[in-house]
Design a protein around this motif. Structure first.
Motif, PDB file in Angstrom:
ATOM      1  N   PRO A   1      82.707 -32.216  50.772  1.00 50.09           N
ATOM      2  CA  PRO A   1      81.976 -31.832  49.584  1.00 50.09           C
ATOM      3  C   PRO A   1      80.502 -31.619  49.747  1.00 50.09           C
ATOM      4  CG  PRO A   1      83.453 -33.558  49.423  1.00 50.09           C
ATOM      5  CD  PRO A   1      83.503 -33.128  50.964  1.00 50.09           C
ATOM      6  N   ILE A   2      80.053 -32.058  51.049  1.00 48.34           N
ATOM      7  CA  ILE A   2      78.434 -32.057  51.361  1.00 48.34           C
ATOM      8  C   ILE A   2      78.358 -30.464  52.019  1.00 48.34           C
ATOM      9  CG2 ILE A   2      76.576 -32.937  52.544  1.00 48.34           C
ATOM     10  CD1 ILE A   2      77.915 -35.708  52.404  1.00 48.34           C
ATOM     11  N   GLU A   3      77.276 -29.903  51.336  1.00 53.66           N
ATOM     12  CA  GLU A   3      77.321 -28.380  51.938  1.00 53.66           C
ATOM     13  C   GLU A   3      76.299 -28.679  53.068  1.00 53.66           C
ATOM     14  OE1 GLU A   3      74.972 -27.269  48.478  1.00 53.66           O
ATOM     15  OE2 GLU A   3      76.665 -28.082  47.156  1.00 53.66           O
ATOM     16  N   GLY A   4      76.712 -27.419  53.962  1.00 56.73           N
ATOM     17  CA  GLY A   4      75.774 -27.292  55.067  1.00 56.73           C
ATOM     18  C   GLY A   4      76.464 -28.098  56.221  1.00 56.73           C
ATOM     19  N   ILE A   5      75.456 -28.105  57.455  1.00 53.77           N
ATOM     20  CA  ILE A   5      75.781 -28.946  58.649  1.00 53.77           C
ATOM     21  C   ILE A   5      75.368 -30.246  58.521  1.00 53.77           C
ATOM     22  CG2 ILE A   5      75.265 -29.027  61.128  1.00 53.77           C
ATOM     23  CD1 ILE A   5      76.692 -26.716  60.966  1.00 53.77           C
ATOM     24  N   LYS A   6      76.177 -31.228  58.957  1.00 52.21           N
ATOM     25  CA  LYS A   6      75.714 -32.651  58.819  1.00 52.21           C
ATOM     26  C   LYS A   6      75.478 -33.247  60.014  1.00 52.21           C
ATOM     27  CE  LYS A   6      79.053 -31.848  56.187  1.00 52.21           C
ATOM     28  NZ  LYS A   6      79.628 -30.719  55.648  1.00 52.21           N
ATOM     29  N   ALA A   7      74.516 -33.847  60.261  1.00 52.95           N
ATOM     30  CA  ALA A   7      73.784 -34.354  61.593  1.00 52.95           C
ATOM     31  C   ALA A   7      73.853 -35.990  61.422  1.00 52.95           C
ATOM     32  CB  ALA A   7      72.706 -34.003  62.174  1.00 52.95           C
ATOM     33  N   ASP A   8      74.166 -36.798  62.423  1.00 52.91           N
ATOM     34  CA  ASP A   8      74.280 -38.103  62.497  1.00 52.91           C
ATOM     35  C   ASP A   8      73.419 -38.717  63.690  1.00 52.91           C
ATOM     36  OD1 ASP A   8      74.792 -40.694  61.831  1.00 52.91           O
ATOM     37  OD2 ASP A   8      77.044 -40.448  62.079  1.00 52.91           O
ATOM     38  N   LYS A   9      73.235 -39.759  63.810  1.00 52.12           N
ATOM     39  CA  LYS A   9      72.398 -40.354  65.033  1.00 52.12           C
ATOM     40  C   LYS A   9      73.046 -41.918  65.188  1.00 52.12           C
ATOM     41  CE  LYS A   9      68.804 -42.614  65.505  1.00 52.12           C
ATOM     42  NZ  LYS A   9      68.745 -43.826  65.104  1.00 52.12           N
ATOM     43  N   HIS A  10      73.009 -42.419  66.533  1.00 55.61           N
ATOM     44  CA  HIS A  10      73.356 -43.708  66.361  1.00 55.61           C
ATOM     45  C   HIS A  10      72.609 -44.293  67.609  1.00 55.61           C
ATOM     46  CE1 HIS A  10      76.291 -46.959  65.071  1.00 55.61           C
ATOM     47  NE2 HIS A  10      76.030 -47.525  66.234  1.00 55.61           N
ATOM     48  N   SER A  11      72.371 -45.541  67.431  1.00 53.81           N
ATOM     49  CA  SER A  11      71.366 -46.263  68.597  1.00 53.81           C
ATOM     50  C   SER A  11      72.513 -47.326  69.035  1.00 53.81           C
ATOM     51  CB  SER A  11      70.070 -46.747  67.823  1.00 53.81           C
ATOM     52  OG  SER A  11      69.747 -48.123  68.808  1.00 53.81           O
ATOM     53  N   THR A  12      72.238 -47.488  70.202  1.00 53.91           N
ATOM     54  CA  THR A  12      73.191 -48.513  70.985  1.00 53.91           C
ATOM     55  C   THR A  12      72.566 -49.958  70.668  1.00 53.91           C
ATOM     56  OG1 THR A  12      72.048 -48.251  73.009  1.00 53.91           O
ATOM     57  CG2 THR A  12      74.299 -47.126  72.708  1.00 53.91           C
ATOM     58  N   GLY A  13      71.456 -49.976  69.941  1.00 54.71           N
ATOM     59  CA  GLY A  13      70.863 -51.140  69.532  1.00 54.71           C
ATOM     60  C   GLY A  13      69.706 -51.671  70.331  1.00 54.71           C
TER      61      GLY A  13
ATOM     62  N   GLY B   1      73.785 -59.562  67.717  1.00 60.35           N
ATOM     63  CA  GLY B   1      73.327 -60.203  68.797  1.00 60.35           C
ATOM     64  C   GLY B   1      71.729 -60.443  68.534  1.00 60.35           C
ATOM     65  N   HIS B   2      71.266 -60.288  69.545  1.00 59.89           N
ATOM     66  CA  HIS B   2      69.596 -60.011  69.320  1.00 59.89           C
ATOM     67  C   HIS B   2      69.005 -58.766  68.877  1.00 59.89           C
ATOM     68  CE1 HIS B   2      70.630 -57.652  73.044  1.00 59.89           C
ATOM     69  NE2 HIS B   2      69.193 -57.273  72.898  1.00 59.89           N
ATOM     70  N   THR B   3      69.700 -57.770  68.449  1.00 59.48           N
ATOM     71  CA  THR B   3      69.365 -56.660  67.866  1.00 59.48           C
ATOM     72  C   THR B   3      69.322 -56.707  66.390  1.00 59.48           C
ATOM     73  OG1 THR B   3      71.538 -55.262  67.934  1.00 59.48           O
ATOM     74  CG2 THR B   3      70.150 -55.562  69.954  1.00 59.48           C
ATOM     75  N   GLY B   4      68.460 -55.944  65.789  1.00 58.65           N
ATOM     76  CA  GLY B   4      68.732 -55.569  64.429  1.00 58.65           C
ATOM     77  C   GLY B   4      69.384 -54.595  63.912  1.00 58.65           C
ATOM     78  N   GLY B   5      69.710 -54.409  62.590  1.00 53.96           N
ATOM     79  CA  GLY B   5      70.714 -53.378  62.142  1.00 53.96           C
ATOM     80  C   GLY B   5      69.891 -52.710  60.919  1.00 53.96           C
ATOM     81  N   THR B   6      69.974 -51.318  60.639  1.00 53.72           N
ATOM     82  CA  THR B   6      69.652 -50.554  59.497  1.00 53.72           C
ATOM     83  C   THR B   6      69.916 -51.082  58.352  1.00 53.72           C
ATOM     84  OG1 THR B   6      69.717 -48.612  61.018  1.00 53.72           O
ATOM     85  CG2 THR B   6      69.181 -48.075  58.656  1.00 53.72           C
ATOM     86  N   VAL B   7      71.196 -51.495  58.139  1.00 54.03           N
ATOM     87  CA  VAL B   7      71.539 -51.963  56.696  1.00 54.03           C
ATOM     88  C   VAL B   7      70.668 -53.224  56.456  1.00 54.03           C
ATOM     89  CG1 VAL B   7      73.607 -53.068  55.697  1.00 54.03           C
ATOM     90  CG2 VAL B   7      73.857 -50.826  56.936  1.00 54.03           C
TER      91      VAL B   7
END
Ligand code: URA
Length: 433
Positions: free
Chosen positions: A73-85, A115-121
């Motif tokens: 339902p979302i038009e176009g190419i969708k890009a994602d990223k992820h950090s290992t923390g 753990g010792h890392t933060g999270g975007t949420v």
């Protein structure tokens, strides 16, 4: 099949079959395998590892443990990223708006601190009113209108990772290649984007401390993504030093906003722009040089900041915080940490610095813990900087006086002072595709 036998098999270094992995994930999600047995399995995997076939089977089983999102339902190419923390890693908050402002959709599910890392949420929830759990239709509508929405793992998506992630966080089983690769890639596959850029952190603040392990993790994840039919690449980036100066939820939001205004720290700006350029490149926006120019342009002309503001408002948050980040609630107490002697900072145990911020209230020790959004650390000095005896190295923020002593001690123990200025380290070590 019995979980006891699977634990025994893995403890002795055996390879779990696809059926055994399917049983383990299914029964754990259903609540028929208790946390104590899964904890034992996680520790066995930590010590004995998994082969490529097991990791792929585990990832796919976890991805299919709940709803797989169909982003059509979302038009176009969708890009994602992820950090290992990492520590101070607020790149999603900078990169997401840049990519969306350049016309590539970002429909992103992010995590909480681990753990010792933060999270975007957690960081986003420091904006009053901001909702990280929204209905699917609403999520699609926001991405179609704004180009960007950032939500938590909502509803019934990847329940296997939700349960495993929380358990690993409290059983010292986070820093394992099979467990990180399956955790991240199950979420990325279930989240449905066409392109995935992985930010694999390396160094003292990363789950993977050595460059060699980080490259192995990156290869594992890129291979799972590619096998699953996604465009996928990874950057190996430096986490031997916290990224930027701010550590802690609202402090990091403020720094991310300043970065989108073009006034951010150089390291954060550079890594965020390179991640954005890779996402744009994967999405077919041009060669790497063209994509770097596009990313810089969106930061310079204010379109990325505008995009962040409209996302915040669409998700129920107060958009004035993006224009005036000084509105973020400040911790009632602060304490300066001073250098015990003169010298140059020759090493930062970045994990230790992350732990110091958790001790101040910025992260969780147990999965039930609540977070103090205003708590954290502002670094005045970093790796390579010279300090005089008694000079301020960092400012700590917290809501309770008694937290400062142990956190300051942890912070100081995490910084090594030497006579010689150390060699500068690269920010980005390699690209894996
Ligand atoms: N981030 C994740 O999503 N999972 C991990 O296991 C580690 C970092």
């Amino acid at each position: 099949m019995r979980m006891y036998d699977l634990i025994e098999k893995k403890k002795r270094g055996g390879s779990l079959s696809a059926e055994e992995i399917a049983y383990m994930v299914r029964e754990f999600v259903a609540g028929d395998i208790p946390d104590y047995q899964m904890s034992a399995m996680l520790m066995a995997v930590y010590f004995k590892g998994m082969d490529d076939r097991e990791i792929t089977d585990l990832t796919l089983e976890m991805a299919h443990s709940g709803d797989m999102v169909d982003l059509t339902p979302i038009e176009g190419i969708k890009a994602d990223k992820h950090s290992t923390g990492g520590v101070g890693d607020k790149t999603t908050l900078v990169t997401g708006p840049i990519v969306a402002a350049c016309g590539v959709k970002v429909a992103k599910m992010s995590g909480r601190g681990l753990g010792h890392t933060g999270g975007t949420v957690d960081k986003l929830e420091s904006i009053p009113g901001f909702k990280t759990a929204i209905p699917r239709d609403e999520f699609f509508r926001i991405v179609n209108e704004n180009g960007l929405a950032l939500i938590g793992q909502s509803g019934n998506m990847v329940p296997a990772d939700k349960k495993l992630y929380a358990l690993r966080d409290v059983t010292a089983t986070v820093d394992s290649i099979p467990l990180i690769a399956s955790s991240i890639m199950s979420k990325k596959l279930a989240a449905g984007s066409d392109c995935i850029v992985l930010d694999v952190k390396t160094g003292s603040g990363a789950f993977m401390k050595s460059l060699e392990d980080s490259i192995s993790l990156a290869r594992e994840m890129v291979s799972i993504g590619t096998l699953a039919g996604r465009r996928c690449c990874a950057l190996i980036t430096n986490m031997d030093v916290p990224l930027g100066h701010a550590i802690g939820n609202s402090l990091e939001m403020e720094e991310a906003i300043e970065t989108l205004k073009g006034r951010g720290p150089e390291d954060l700006t550079c890594v965020s722009l390179e991640l954005a350029a890779n996402m744009l490149h994967m999405a077919g926006k041009g060669d790497m040089e063209q994509c770097r120019k596009l990313a810089k342009g969106a930061m310079k002309d204010g379109s990325a900041l505008k995009c962040l503001k409209s996302m915040v408002e669409s998700q129920g948050g107060d958009g004035r915080y993006v224009e005036h980040p000084d509105l973020f609630a400040k911790a009632p107490l602060s304490r300066e940490v001073r250098a015990p002697e003169a010298g140059c900072i020759t090493h930062m145990d970045t994990e230790g610095i992350g732990v110091a911020s958790v001790m101040l209230g910025a992260g969780r020790n147990k999965k039930e813990d609540t977070i103090d959004y205003s708590a954290g650390i502002l670094l005045r000095k970093k790796y390579g900087d010279r300090v005089e005896a008694g000079e301020t190295m960092a400012v700590l923020y917290a809501s309770h006086e008694e937290l400062f002593g142990p956190a300051a001690e942890k912070f100081l123990a995490s910084c090594t002072l030497g006579k010689q200025k150390p060699e500068p380290e690269p920010l980005i070590f390699a690209r894996v595709s």
